[in-house]
Design a protein around this motif. Structure first.
Motif, PDB file in Angstrom:
ATOM      1  N   ARG A  96     -66.371  54.583  48.699  1.00  9.43           N
ATOM      2  CA  ARG A  96     -67.476  55.319  49.032  1.00  9.43           C
ATOM      3  C   ARG A  96     -68.690  54.321  49.288  1.00  9.43           C
ATOM      4  NH1 ARG A  96     -68.307  59.969  44.649  1.00  9.43           N
ATOM      5  NH2 ARG A  96     -70.267  60.288  45.747  1.00  9.43           N
ATOM      6  N   SER A  97     -68.671  53.700  50.554  1.00 12.93           N
ATOM      7  CA  SER A  97     -69.645  52.673  50.978  1.00 12.93           C
ATOM      8  C   SER A  97     -71.150  53.661  51.092  1.00 12.93           C
ATOM      9  CB  SER A  97     -69.261  52.092  52.236  1.00 12.93           C
ATOM     10  OG  SER A  97     -70.012  51.184  52.814  1.00 12.93           O
ATOM     11  N   LYS A  98     -71.808  53.160  50.423  1.00 19.24           N
ATOM     12  CA  LYS A  98     -73.197  53.972  50.450  1.00 19.24           C
ATOM     13  C   LYS A  98     -74.110  53.548  51.644  1.00 19.24           C
ATOM     14  CE  LYS A  98     -74.767  55.473  46.610  1.00 19.24           C
ATOM     15  NZ  LYS A  98     -75.517  55.578  45.099  1.00 19.24           N
ATOM     16  N   ASN A  99     -74.731  54.467  52.048  1.00 19.50           N
ATOM     17  CA  ASN A  99     -75.826  54.082  53.122  1.00 19.50           C
ATOM     18  C   ASN A  99     -76.733  55.083  52.943  1.00 19.50           C
ATOM     19  OD1 ASN A  99     -77.246  53.900  55.667  1.00 19.50           O
ATOM     20  ND2 ASN A  99     -75.513  53.190  56.908  1.00 19.50           N
ATOM     21  N   PRO A 100     -77.929  54.627  52.646  1.00 15.71           N
ATOM     22  CA  PRO A 100     -79.155  55.718  52.372  1.00 15.71           C
ATOM     23  C   PRO A 100     -79.608  56.307  53.624  1.00 15.71           C
ATOM     24  CG  PRO A 100     -80.040  53.341  52.636  1.00 15.71           C
ATOM     25  CD  PRO A 100     -78.508  53.366  52.529  1.00 15.71           C
ATOM     26  N   ASP A 101     -78.858  56.222  54.913  1.00 17.33           N
ATOM     27  CA  ASP A 101     -79.417  56.736  56.273  1.00 17.33           C
ATOM     28  C   ASP A 101     -78.374  57.756  56.400  1.00 17.33           C
ATOM     29  OD1 ASP A 101     -81.660  55.114  56.496  1.00 17.33           O
ATOM     30  OD2 ASP A 101     -80.487  53.520  57.175  1.00 17.33           O
ATOM     31  N   ARG A 102     -77.142  57.847  55.504  1.00 10.78           N
ATOM     32  CA  ARG A 102     -76.092  59.049  55.971  1.00 10.78           C
ATOM     33  C   ARG A 102     -76.083  59.762  54.781  1.00 10.78           C
ATOM     34  NH1 ARG A 102     -71.572  57.614  59.050  1.00 10.78           N
ATOM     35  NH2 ARG A 102     -70.207  58.059  57.191  1.00 10.78           N
ATOM     36  N   PRO A 103     -75.747  61.092  54.855  1.00  8.67           N
ATOM     37  CA  PRO A 103     -75.616  61.956  53.822  1.00  8.67           C
ATOM     38  C   PRO A 103     -74.509  61.307  52.776  1.00  8.67           C
ATOM     39  CG  PRO A 103     -75.679  63.270  55.883  1.00  8.67           C
ATOM     40  CD  PRO A 103     -75.578  61.782  56.035  1.00  8.67           C
ATOM     41  N   ALA A 104     -74.861  61.841  51.342  1.00  8.37           N
ATOM     42  CA  ALA A 104     -74.169  61.235  50.489  1.00  8.37           C
ATOM     43  C   ALA A 104     -72.633  61.802  50.521  1.00  8.37           C
ATOM     44  CB  ALA A 104     -74.513  61.504  49.213  1.00  8.37           C
ATOM     45  N   ASN A 105     -72.333  62.970  51.040  1.00 10.84           N
ATOM     46  CA  ASN A 105     -70.931  63.581  51.198  1.00 10.84           C
ATOM     47  C   ASN A 105     -70.286  63.130  52.562  1.00 10.84           C
ATOM     48  OD1 ASN A 105     -72.643  64.920  53.013  1.00 10.84           O
ATOM     49  ND2 ASN A 105     -72.016  67.049  52.058  1.00 10.84           N
ATOM     50  N   TRP A 106     -70.722  62.053  53.119  1.00  8.31           N
ATOM     51  CA  TRP A 106     -70.168  61.703  54.177  1.00  8.31           C
ATOM     52  C   TRP A 106     -69.607  60.171  53.932  1.00  8.31           C
ATOM     53  CZ3 TRP A 106     -73.535  61.529  59.573  1.00  8.31           C
ATOM     54  CH2 TRP A 106     -73.985  62.801  59.813  1.00  8.31           C
ATOM     55  N   TYR A 107     -68.380  60.623  53.179  1.00  5.02           N
ATOM     56  CA  TYR A 107     -67.679  59.416  52.538  1.00  5.02           C
ATOM     57  C   TYR A 107     -67.106  58.455  53.749  1.00  5.02           C
ATOM     58  CZ  TYR A 107     -66.952  61.693  48.114  1.00  5.02           C
ATOM     59  OH  TYR A 107     -67.056  62.315  46.682  1.00  5.02           O
ATOM     60  N   ARG A 108     -67.261  56.949  53.217  1.00  2.19           N
ATOM     61  CA  ARG A 108     -66.755  56.116  54.155  1.00  2.19           C
ATOM     62  C   ARG A 108     -65.828  54.875  53.463  1.00  2.19           C
ATOM     63  NH1 ARG A 108     -67.747  54.630  59.317  1.00  2.19           N
ATOM     64  NH2 ARG A 108     -67.560  52.516  60.089  1.00  2.19           N
ATOM     65  N   ALA A 109     -64.682  54.668  53.867  1.00  2.00           N
ATOM     66  CA  ALA A 109     -63.928  53.662  53.186  1.00  2.00           C
ATOM     67  C   ALA A 109     -64.180  52.380  53.790  1.00  2.00           C
ATOM     68  CB  ALA A 109     -62.537  54.034  53.220  1.00  2.00           C
ATOM     69  N   GLU A 110     -64.199  51.428  52.933  1.00  2.00           N
ATOM     70  CA  GLU A 110     -64.514  50.050  53.734  1.00  2.00           C
ATOM     71  C   GLU A 110     -63.733  48.976  52.741  1.00  2.00           C
ATOM     72  OE1 GLU A 110     -68.659  48.468  54.993  1.00  2.00           O
ATOM     73  OE2 GLU A 110     -68.165  47.580  52.847  1.00  2.00           O
ATOM     74  N   PHE A 111     -63.019  48.257  53.543  1.00  2.00           N
ATOM     75  CA  PHE A 111     -61.992  47.023  52.947  1.00  2.00           C
ATOM     76  C   PHE A 111     -62.717  45.818  53.342  1.00  2.00           C
ATOM     77  CE2 PHE A 111     -59.111  50.452  53.612  1.00  2.00           C
ATOM     78  CZ  PHE A 111     -58.103  50.394  52.614  1.00  2.00           C
ATOM     79  N   THR A 112     -62.708  45.052  52.291  1.00  2.00           N
ATOM     80  CA  THR A 112     -63.502  43.647  52.659  1.00  2.00           C
ATOM     81  C   THR A 112     -62.266  42.691  52.481  1.00  2.00           C
ATOM     82  OG1 THR A 112     -65.700  44.324  51.738  1.00  2.00           O
ATOM     83  CG2 THR A 112     -65.109  41.984  51.784  1.00  2.00           C
ATOM     84  N   MET A 113     -62.189  41.781  53.482  1.00  2.00           N
ATOM     85  CA  MET A 113     -60.892  41.020  53.659  1.00  2.00           C
ATOM     86  C   MET A 113     -61.131  39.576  52.878  1.00  2.00           C
ATOM     87  SD  MET A 113     -59.650  43.325  55.053  1.00  2.00           S
ATOM     88  CE  MET A 113     -57.987  42.501  55.111  1.00  2.00           C
ATOM     89  N   HIS A 114     -60.266  38.797  52.534  1.00  2.00           N
ATOM     90  CA  HIS A 114     -60.513  37.542  51.921  1.00  2.00           C
ATOM     91  C   HIS A 114     -61.215  36.872  52.774  1.00  2.00           C
ATOM     92  CE1 HIS A 114     -57.957  38.390  48.487  1.00  2.00           C
ATOM     93  NE2 HIS A 114     -56.791  38.272  49.033  1.00  2.00           N
ATOM     94  N   ASP A 115     -61.217  36.780  54.226  1.00  2.00           N
ATOM     95  CA  ASP A 115     -62.203  36.022  55.062  1.00  2.00           C
ATOM     96  C   ASP A 115     -63.427  36.404  55.020  1.00  2.00           C
ATOM     97  OD1 ASP A 115     -61.742  38.126  56.462  1.00  2.00           O
ATOM     98  OD2 ASP A 115     -60.628  37.230  58.299  1.00  2.00           O
ATOM     99  N   GLY A 116     -63.962  37.500  54.415  1.00  2.00           N
ATOM    100  CA  GLY A 116     -65.275  37.874  54.595  1.00  2.00           C
ATOM    101  C   GLY A 116     -65.312  39.041  55.408  1.00  2.00           C
ATOM    102  N   THR A 117     -64.450  39.392  56.420  1.00  2.00           N
ATOM    103  CA  THR A 117     -64.705  40.474  57.376  1.00  2.00           C
ATOM    104  C   THR A 117     -64.441  41.584  56.670  1.00  2.00           C
ATOM    105  OG1 THR A 117     -62.427  40.318  57.939  1.00  2.00           O
ATOM    106  CG2 THR A 117     -64.109  38.977  59.364  1.00  2.00           C
TER     107      THR A 117
END
Length: 428
Positions: free
Chosen positions: A213-234
């Motif tokens: 649940r990547s958090k963004n104050p400009d989006r509603p809290a119930n708009w879940y967004r999955a975020e993967f961070t890779m070993h290379d930083g991307t």
């Protein structure tokens, strides 16, 4: 406890072990008919609670709000209260360690696991929600072996298991000083994460960090967004609703036991915390927590911090808390009654809800039926797609059943025709 072929953690032992009478095991399994239920445990631990509710259990007070100090709110999934409460217990010297779920930084094994943090810095690294299967046996062994006072963070069935274990084990009873419960919809298998990664083109072996649940104050809290961070930083991210299994209510990869649970708000925990899924809070991307306080010591801790402005909490009543978790209560109470009524084979669990179906309309019955089918078959279809190395087999199936589910859940146009086809017209 180990992973099975469906990515679920299950007990593993000699063949036929479950058929052998074991009174000790029966007393501590949270789903066992021989174990005390949530009402009995709450009456034992909170006998003089100020309020009592059929859905919320026994409690002293309830609030909505967030942590006002530091960046607890920013770093948490909702209002930051879970990590704050655990940190405050540690800061005041009330506990020496906190058992909670953290990322597994080893090169092998599960992505997340239970660990014990003994300082606030380590504790805060475990913030945020983890929709991944975990188990408690390892940390309970550590607590037995290492003197001290501990807090345990967990979903309702985990906290209930801790309570039952404490009743049977005097060492655990002495050392577990506090329990922090999390509101729960259901537990997912490890295949949810694998499916997300597959759809987003991510190799899990290259993942450094995962935020469900990547958090963004400009989006509603119930708009879940999955975020993967890779070993290379991307990073690679995607909104849940663009993923075939991202509709939580559809029940993809749900454990079957979750179909027979009647506790949404961790009724046996000293304090229970969840998301405020009610407007205007659900649209606030900064996150807002709902808090149910059950023990007197925890009530004093919350009241004092709130009075000093460290917390920004507003008192709320039972109806407000129930409204924030309305979907969960429908599934765990009226849905459970329907599932118990339909259950013909196997063990019918002993629950606080009795078998019933006539109070439900046709549409609601159909929703519960297709949700149960998705829960059961998502494990099998994904297993088959992995075995055949044919990921599109699963995604095509998932899109099809998701469309059927959402057609029932969010519209009424074809319900009568489907009900006639299934022979359900006029039965509720």
């Amino acid at each position: 406890m180990d992973f099975d072929c469906y990515g679920q953690i299950k007990p593993r032992a000699d063949k036929g072990w479950i058929d052998k009478p074991n009174k000790s095991f029966s007393k501590i399994c949270p789903f066992s008919p021989a174990a005390q239920n949530e009402d009995e445990l709450a009456a034992m631990h909170y006998p003089s609670a100020a309020s009592q509710s059929d859905l919320l259990g026994r409690y002293e007070s309830a609030y909505v709000g967030f942590v006002a100090e530091s960046n607890f709110r920013e770093k948490g999934s909702s209002g930051g209260l879970v990590t704050w409460v655990a940190s405050e217990l540690m800061r005041q010297g009330l506990v020496d360690g906190v058992a909670h779920v953290v990322p597994n930084k080893s090169c092998s094994g599960p992505l997340f696991h239970y660990a014990i943090s003994r300082d606030i810095h380590a504790l805060r690294r475990g913030a945020k929600s983890r929709y991944y299967p975990v188990e408690l046996s390892g940390v309970l062994d550590i607590i037995r072996e290492t003197p001290g006072r501990y807090a345990v963070v967990g979903i309702p069935c985990f906290i209930k298991a801790v309570r039952l274990s404490c009743a049977e084990d005097p060492v655990l009873k002495e050392r577990i000083a506090a329990t922090i419960g999390l509101f729960c919809g259901h537990m997912k298998s490890a295949r949810l994460t694998e499916s997300f990664a597959l759809q987003m083109g991510v190799d899990l072996g290259e993942v450094e960090d995962l935020d469900y649940r990547s958090k963004n104050p400009d989006r509603p809290a119930n708009w879940y967004r999955a975020e993967f961070t890779m070993h290379d930083g991307t990073t690679r991210s995607q909104d849940w609703w663009h993923l075939v299994d991202g509709d939580w209510g559809a029940g993809f990869f749900q454990y079957s036991a979750c179909n027979f649970c009647d506790d949404v708000v961790a009724e046996t925990a000293d304090i229970s915390l969840g998301d405020a899924w009610l407007e205007p809070y659900s649209s606030d991307g900064r996150g807002t927590s709902v808090v149910i306080v059950r023990s007197r010591p925890m009530a004093r801790l919350i009241e004092e911090a709130n009075a000093r402005g460290r917390l920004a909490l507003t008192c709320v009543d039972e109806a407000f808390v129930i409204a924030t978790q309305a979907a969960g209560f429908r599934h765990r109470r009226e849905g459970l009654a329907f599932r118990l009524q339909r259950r013909r084979l196997g063990l019918r669990p002993c629950k606080r809800v009795g078998p019933a179906s006539r109070a439900l309309g046709t549409r609601r019955k159909l929703i519960f039926i297709i949700r149960a089918g998705i829960s059961a078959w998502s494990h099998r279809i994904f297993w088959l797609s992995r075995a055949l190395n044919a990921p599109r087999l699963y995604t095509r199936w998932a899109w099809a059943v998701l469309s059927a589910y959402q057609g029932l859940a969010y519209s009424r146009g074809t319900i009568g025709r489907i009900a006639d086809h299934l022979g359900l017209r006029g039965v509720g």
